[in-house]
Design a protein around this motif. Structure first.
Motif, PDB file in Angstrom:
ATOM      1  N   THR A 194      11.261  -2.654 -10.367  1.00  0.00           N
ATOM      2  CA  THR A 194      11.784  -2.898  -9.024  1.00  0.00           C
ATOM      3  C   THR A 194      13.170  -3.513  -9.091  1.00  0.00           C
ATOM      4  O   THR A 194      14.010  -3.288  -8.211  1.00  0.00           O
ATOM      5  CB  THR A 194      10.830  -3.810  -8.236  1.00  0.00           C
ATOM      6  OG1 THR A 194       9.512  -3.266  -8.262  1.00  0.00           O
ATOM      7  CG2 THR A 194      11.273  -3.930  -6.776  1.00  0.00           C
ATOM      8  N   SER A 195      13.437  -4.264 -10.136  1.00  0.00           N
ATOM      9  CA  SER A 195      14.760  -4.875 -10.277  1.00  0.00           C
ATOM     10  C   SER A 195      15.851  -3.822 -10.409  1.00  0.00           C
ATOM     11  O   SER A 195      17.014  -4.086 -10.084  1.00  0.00           O
ATOM     12  CB  SER A 195      14.785  -5.816 -11.481  1.00  0.00           C
ATOM     13  OG  SER A 195      14.653  -5.098 -12.694  1.00  0.00           O
ATOM     14  N   ILE A 196      15.472  -2.640 -10.883  1.00  0.00           N
ATOM     15  CA  ILE A 196      16.446  -1.545 -10.971  1.00  0.00           C
ATOM     16  C   ILE A 196      16.975  -1.204  -9.589  1.00  0.00           C
ATOM     17  O   ILE A 196      18.155  -0.889  -9.398  1.00  0.00           O
ATOM     18  CB  ILE A 196      15.798  -0.301 -11.612  1.00  0.00           C
ATOM     19  CG1 ILE A 196      15.362  -0.601 -13.047  1.00  0.00           C
ATOM     20  CG2 ILE A 196      16.742   0.903 -11.571  1.00  0.00           C
ATOM     21  CD1 ILE A 196      14.545   0.508 -13.676  1.00  0.00           C
TER      22      ILE A 196
ATOM     23  N   THR B 168      19.027  -6.053  -0.962  1.00  0.00           N
ATOM     24  CA  THR B 168      17.649  -6.471  -0.745  1.00  0.00           C
ATOM     25  C   THR B 168      16.708  -5.296  -0.965  1.00  0.00           C
ATOM     26  O   THR B 168      16.959  -4.184  -0.490  1.00  0.00           O
ATOM     27  CB  THR B 168      17.465  -7.010   0.681  1.00  0.00           C
ATOM     28  OG1 THR B 168      18.362  -8.107   0.886  1.00  0.00           O
ATOM     29  CG2 THR B 168      16.038  -7.468   0.911  1.00  0.00           C
ATOM     30  N   VAL B 169      15.638  -5.517  -1.695  1.00  0.00           N
ATOM     31  CA  VAL B 169      14.637  -4.477  -1.928  1.00  0.00           C
ATOM     32  C   VAL B 169      13.523  -4.655  -0.909  1.00  0.00           C
ATOM     33  O   VAL B 169      12.899  -5.714  -0.825  1.00  0.00           O
ATOM     34  CB  VAL B 169      14.061  -4.566  -3.354  1.00  0.00           C
ATOM     35  CG1 VAL B 169      12.946  -3.554  -3.541  1.00  0.00           C
ATOM     36  CG2 VAL B 169      15.157  -4.341  -4.382  1.00  0.00           C
TER      37      VAL B 169
ATOM     38  N   VAL C 114       5.871   8.433  -7.849  1.00  0.00           N
ATOM     39  CA  VAL C 114       7.244   8.238  -7.391  1.00  0.00           C
ATOM     40  C   VAL C 114       7.272   6.921  -6.642  1.00  0.00           C
ATOM     41  O   VAL C 114       6.512   6.707  -5.701  1.00  0.00           O
ATOM     42  CB  VAL C 114       7.704   9.399  -6.488  1.00  0.00           C
ATOM     43  CG1 VAL C 114       9.102   9.129  -5.951  1.00  0.00           C
ATOM     44  CG2 VAL C 114       7.668  10.712  -7.246  1.00  0.00           C
ATOM     45  N   TYR C 115       8.145   6.027  -7.078  1.00  0.00           N
ATOM     46  CA  TYR C 115       8.164   4.659  -6.566  1.00  0.00           C
ATOM     47  C   TYR C 115       9.574   4.305  -6.118  1.00  0.00           C
ATOM     48  O   TYR C 115      10.548   4.549  -6.845  1.00  0.00           O
ATOM     49  CB  TYR C 115       7.712   3.713  -7.679  1.00  0.00           C
ATOM     50  CG  TYR C 115       7.790   2.247  -7.371  1.00  0.00           C
ATOM     51  CD1 TYR C 115       7.187   1.701  -6.242  1.00  0.00           C
ATOM     52  CD2 TYR C 115       8.451   1.375  -8.241  1.00  0.00           C
ATOM     53  CE1 TYR C 115       7.250   0.349  -5.978  1.00  0.00           C
ATOM     54  CE2 TYR C 115       8.511   0.015  -7.995  1.00  0.00           C
ATOM     55  CZ  TYR C 115       7.908  -0.492  -6.860  1.00  0.00           C
ATOM     56  OH  TYR C 115       7.968  -1.835  -6.599  1.00  0.00           O
ATOM     57  N   GLY C 116       9.703   3.780  -4.912  1.00  0.00           N
ATOM     58  CA  GLY C 116      11.035   3.420  -4.452  1.00  0.00           C
ATOM     59  C   GLY C 116      11.065   2.902  -3.033  1.00  0.00           C
ATOM     60  O   GLY C 116      10.029   2.617  -2.421  1.00  0.00           O
ATOM     61  N   MET C 117      12.287   2.799  -2.503  1.00  0.00           N
ATOM     62  CA  MET C 117      12.507   2.274  -1.156  1.00  0.00           C
ATOM     63  C   MET C 117      12.600   3.431  -0.162  1.00  0.00           C
ATOM     64  O   MET C 117      13.555   4.212  -0.187  1.00  0.00           O
ATOM     65  CB  MET C 117      13.789   1.446  -1.116  1.00  0.00           C
ATOM     66  CG  MET C 117      13.721   0.179  -1.959  1.00  0.00           C
ATOM     67  SD  MET C 117      15.188  -0.867  -1.768  1.00  0.00           S
ATOM     68  CE  MET C 117      16.404   0.104  -2.660  1.00  0.00           C
ATOM     69  N   ALA C 118      11.593   3.528   0.706  1.00  0.00           N
ATOM     70  CA  ALA C 118      11.509   4.653   1.631  1.00  0.00           C
ATOM     71  C   ALA C 118      12.744   4.775   2.510  1.00  0.00           C
ATOM     72  O   ALA C 118      13.203   5.878   2.817  1.00  0.00           O
ATOM     73  CB  ALA C 118      10.261   4.511   2.503  1.00  0.00           C
ATOM     74  N   GLY C 119      13.310   3.644   2.912  1.00  0.00           N
ATOM     75  CA  GLY C 119      14.475   3.673   3.792  1.00  0.00           C
ATOM     76  C   GLY C 119      15.730   4.215   3.142  1.00  0.00           C
ATOM     77  O   GLY C 119      16.722   4.482   3.830  1.00  0.00           O
TER      78      GLY C 119
ATOM     79  N   VAL D 158      12.328   5.642  -8.664  1.00  0.00           N
ATOM     80  CA  VAL D 158      12.046   5.858 -10.076  1.00  0.00           C
ATOM     81  C   VAL D 158      10.738   6.632 -10.186  1.00  0.00           C
ATOM     82  O   VAL D 158       9.908   6.614  -9.273  1.00  0.00           O
ATOM     83  CB  VAL D 158      11.939   4.529 -10.859  1.00  0.00           C
ATOM     84  CG1 VAL D 158      13.269   3.818 -10.901  1.00  0.00           C
ATOM     85  CG2 VAL D 158      10.857   3.627 -10.255  1.00  0.00           C
ATOM     86  N   VAL D 159      10.564   7.309 -11.308  1.00  0.00           N
ATOM     87  CA  VAL D 159       9.329   8.037 -11.574  1.00  0.00           C
ATOM     88  C   VAL D 159       8.598   7.325 -12.705  1.00  0.00           C
ATOM     89  O   VAL D 159       9.187   7.078 -13.768  1.00  0.00           O
ATOM     90  CB  VAL D 159       9.609   9.505 -11.950  1.00  0.00           C
ATOM     91  CG1 VAL D 159       8.293  10.255 -12.189  1.00  0.00           C
ATOM     92  CG2 VAL D 159      10.415  10.193 -10.846  1.00  0.00           C
ATOM     93  N   LEU D 160       7.350   6.986 -12.468  1.00  0.00           N
ATOM     94  CA  LEU D 160       6.588   6.211 -13.436  1.00  0.00           C
ATOM     95  C   LEU D 160       5.517   7.069 -14.104  1.00  0.00           C
ATOM     96  O   LEU D 160       4.839   7.857 -13.443  1.00  0.00           O
ATOM     97  CB  LEU D 160       5.924   5.012 -12.748  1.00  0.00           C
ATOM     98  CG  LEU D 160       6.838   4.126 -11.891  1.00  0.00           C
ATOM     99  CD1 LEU D 160       6.031   3.022 -11.230  1.00  0.00           C
ATOM    100  CD2 LEU D 160       7.973   3.551 -12.722  1.00  0.00           C
ATOM    101  N   ASP D 161       5.384   6.898 -15.402  1.00  0.00           N
ATOM    102  CA  ASP D 161       4.332   7.556 -16.181  1.00  0.00           C
ATOM    103  C   ASP D 161       3.119   6.627 -16.183  1.00  0.00           C
ATOM    104  O   ASP D 161       3.163   5.520 -16.716  1.00  0.00           O
ATOM    105  CB  ASP D 161       4.832   7.798 -17.602  1.00  0.00           C
ATOM    106  CG  ASP D 161       3.780   8.444 -18.495  1.00  0.00           C
ATOM    107  OD1 ASP D 161       2.622   8.578 -18.064  1.00  0.00           O
ATOM    108  OD2 ASP D 161       4.112   8.806 -19.642  1.00  0.00           O
ATOM    109  N   ILE D 162       1.999   7.085 -15.571  1.00  0.00           N
ATOM    110  CA  ILE D 162       0.815   6.222 -15.455  1.00  0.00           C
ATOM    111  C   ILE D 162      -0.366   6.765 -16.259  1.00  0.00           C
ATOM    112  O   ILE D 162      -1.512   6.392 -16.002  1.00  0.00           O
ATOM    113  CB  ILE D 162       0.406   6.056 -13.978  1.00  0.00           C
ATOM    114  CG1 ILE D 162       0.133   7.423 -13.337  1.00  0.00           C
ATOM    115  CG2 ILE D 162       1.472   5.293 -13.208  1.00  0.00           C
ATOM    116  CD1 ILE D 162      -0.526   7.332 -11.971  1.00  0.00           C
TER     117      ILE D 162
END
Length: 485
Positions: free
Chosen positions: A255-257, A268-269, A320-325, A371-375
């Motif tokens: 998330t810091s990315i 701001t995230v 896929v993880y990120g800020m929708a806005g 970002v795309v995360l490998d889970i």
């Protein structure tokens, strides 16, 4: 009336087949499933119309999705119905001068952004009638102090770029039967909007998540920004980040990315979403984000506020993880948008196929927004319960010993066993304070037992008080000789 649960399951099954066909690039399977979807919607509209054929209460009709049309909408649909009923619908539709009212697509867009889990979270807007627009990709822009030099002007305007919102086309086919046309403008509108809503939701979701950028939106899972190597119109996929736990450390790191945009500016995230394949949701995400607490209740273990959204558009094993806005989506129709006759499909004599052309464009405002995360190796979360026998250290010492207000011959020390004191009063209280909460205390005065904190009556001369402290295997006895004068 059809069972609502069964109808919902049927609709979901059709949509799943459409998604699978898109993933496999099987146009024939997609067309078959899509036409089933349209026919299912048509059947539902016809069935509702039969129930409400004599209903004039607009509130009841509105609850069923039959809205009150504007004069422009009614005029348009009336002309469309007349054209569809003609012997040459293609020519008749071409001769209609009235264009598709913008309010219809606005209504569809409102439905999408209100009830669709993913689309409702995005920076989405209708762009009907527009071909190009200016967009601030920075999202936040600070004012500049001092004189407006060329460098300051460059900084202030660097986040703006012109966007062609018509570059990606969407086509929605409309199989329309004669029975549908006989219901009139309001019911045709209901059918058209339902088809458009389902078609747009499905098509847009795939593009938003995985779109290559070639004739479709640029997906969140694709790289964007300056220096990206676009090959044949397709944007490259983002590399995945390996995750083994959705805990504070790993989620905090990724998330810091997002806390800086592509220009290195801090921001701001917020509005975080995690889009996951439905299979992975139940197989990997749920076990990694919920656990049974010691009191037997399942609770979320997510350390930060985010919304998990299921989508078949996401590849299994990734999220896929990120800020929708930070994802822009524009949907609309051109000024001459209208329903057209389609030569691509042939149906029974009482059903013809029409076409509505729309456009949409979407992309992340900067490359750091998602970002795309490998889970694939995500571990289930469990509460760590330390199950070990705590070793109790026996302690038979007193921390203090009080006999009324008497002064002991030496200041009390837990390691000193024997004391003396003098008194002129008939009675005093005796209070012993143990060092261990598990210690037992027995107090005797001569041969009489005294309750800890209780009173003792002195006899003239020497009185022997013993305080026996027992804790486990340890025992210690304190002795005080009290002389009554």
């Amino acid at each position: 009336m059809k069972n609502k649960d069964f109808a919902a399951l049927k609709r979901t099954e059709i949509l799943n087949r459409m998604n699978a066909a898109v993933a496999e690039n099987d146009s024939e399977a997609f067309s078959k499933a899509y036409l089933e979807l349209c026919q299912d919607i048509e059947e539902n509209v016809l069935e509702q119309a039969k129930e409400l054929v004599n209903q004039s209460d607009m509130n009841v009709l509105a609850q069923r999705g039959v809205r009150q049309l504007t004069s422009a909408e009614r005029e348009y649909y009336e002309k469309v119905i007349d054209a569809m009923k003609s012997s040459d619908p293609k020519q008749a539709l071409n001769n209609i001068e009235t264009v598709f009212p913008e309010t219809i697509i606005d209504s569809v867009f409102e439905e999408l952004t209100t009830n669709h889990p993913l689309l409702s979270k995005l920076n989405a807007t209708t762009v009907t009638g527009l071909t190009r627009m200016m967009l601030n990709t920075n999202g936040e822009q600070k004012a500049a102090w001092g004189k407006l030099s060329s460098k300051i002007i460059e900084e202030l305007t660097s986040g703006f770029k012109e966007v062609d919102v018509t570059q990606d086309k969407l086509s929605a086919f409309l199989p329309v039967s004669k029975a549908m046309l006989d219901l009139g403008p309001a019911w045709l509108d209901n059918y058209v909007r339902q088809v458009l809503t389902e078609a747009l939701a499905n098509g847009l979701e795939y593009g938003i998540v995985n779109g290559t950028g070639k004739d479709m939106p640029i997906g969140m899972a694709r790289q964007v920004g300056d220096g990206v190597n676009v090959v044949s119109g397709e944007y490259p996929e983002k590399e995945t980040i390996k995750m083994t736990a959705l805990d504070m450390i790993q989620l905090g790191n990724v998330t810091s990315i997002m806390a800086r945009n592509s220009k290195g500016q801090a921001r701001t995230v917020d509005n975080l979403i995690m889009i996951v394949n439905p299979v992975d949701y139940w197989k990997r995400i749920l076990p990694a984000t919920r656990a049974m607490s010691p009191d037997g209740v399942y609770v979320s273990t997510l350390p930060i506020p985010l919304e998990i959204i299921q989508s078949a558009a996401v590849t299994e094993g990734t999220v896929v993880y990120g800020m929708a806005g930070k994802y822009f989506l524009g949907v609309g129709m051109s000024k001459n948008g209208k329903i057209e006759y389609s030569d691509e499909y042939r149906f029974l004599e009482d059903e013809r196929v029409y076409l509505i052309k729309l456009y949409a464009h979407g992309f992340a405002l900067d490359n750091n927004a998602f970002v795309v995360l490998d889970i694939t190796d995500l571990h289930p979360v469990r509460f760590e319960v330390v199950s070990k026998q705590e070793e109790h250290v026996d302690n038979a010492l007193l921390s203090d010993l009080r006999i009324g207000g008497l002064t002991l011959s030496s200041k009390f020390d837990s390691d000193t066993n024997t004391y003396t004191a003098k008194t002129t009063t008939a009675t005093n209280t005796i209070t012993a304070f143990p060092k261990s909460g598990t210690a037992a205390i027995e107090i005797t005065a001569g041969s009489s037992k005294v309750t800890n904190g209780g009173k003792i009556t002195w006899t003239a001369g020497a009185n022997t008080v013993t305080v026996k402290v027992t804790d486990g295997e340890q025992t210690k006895t304190y002795t005080v000789t009290v002389t009554k004068e």
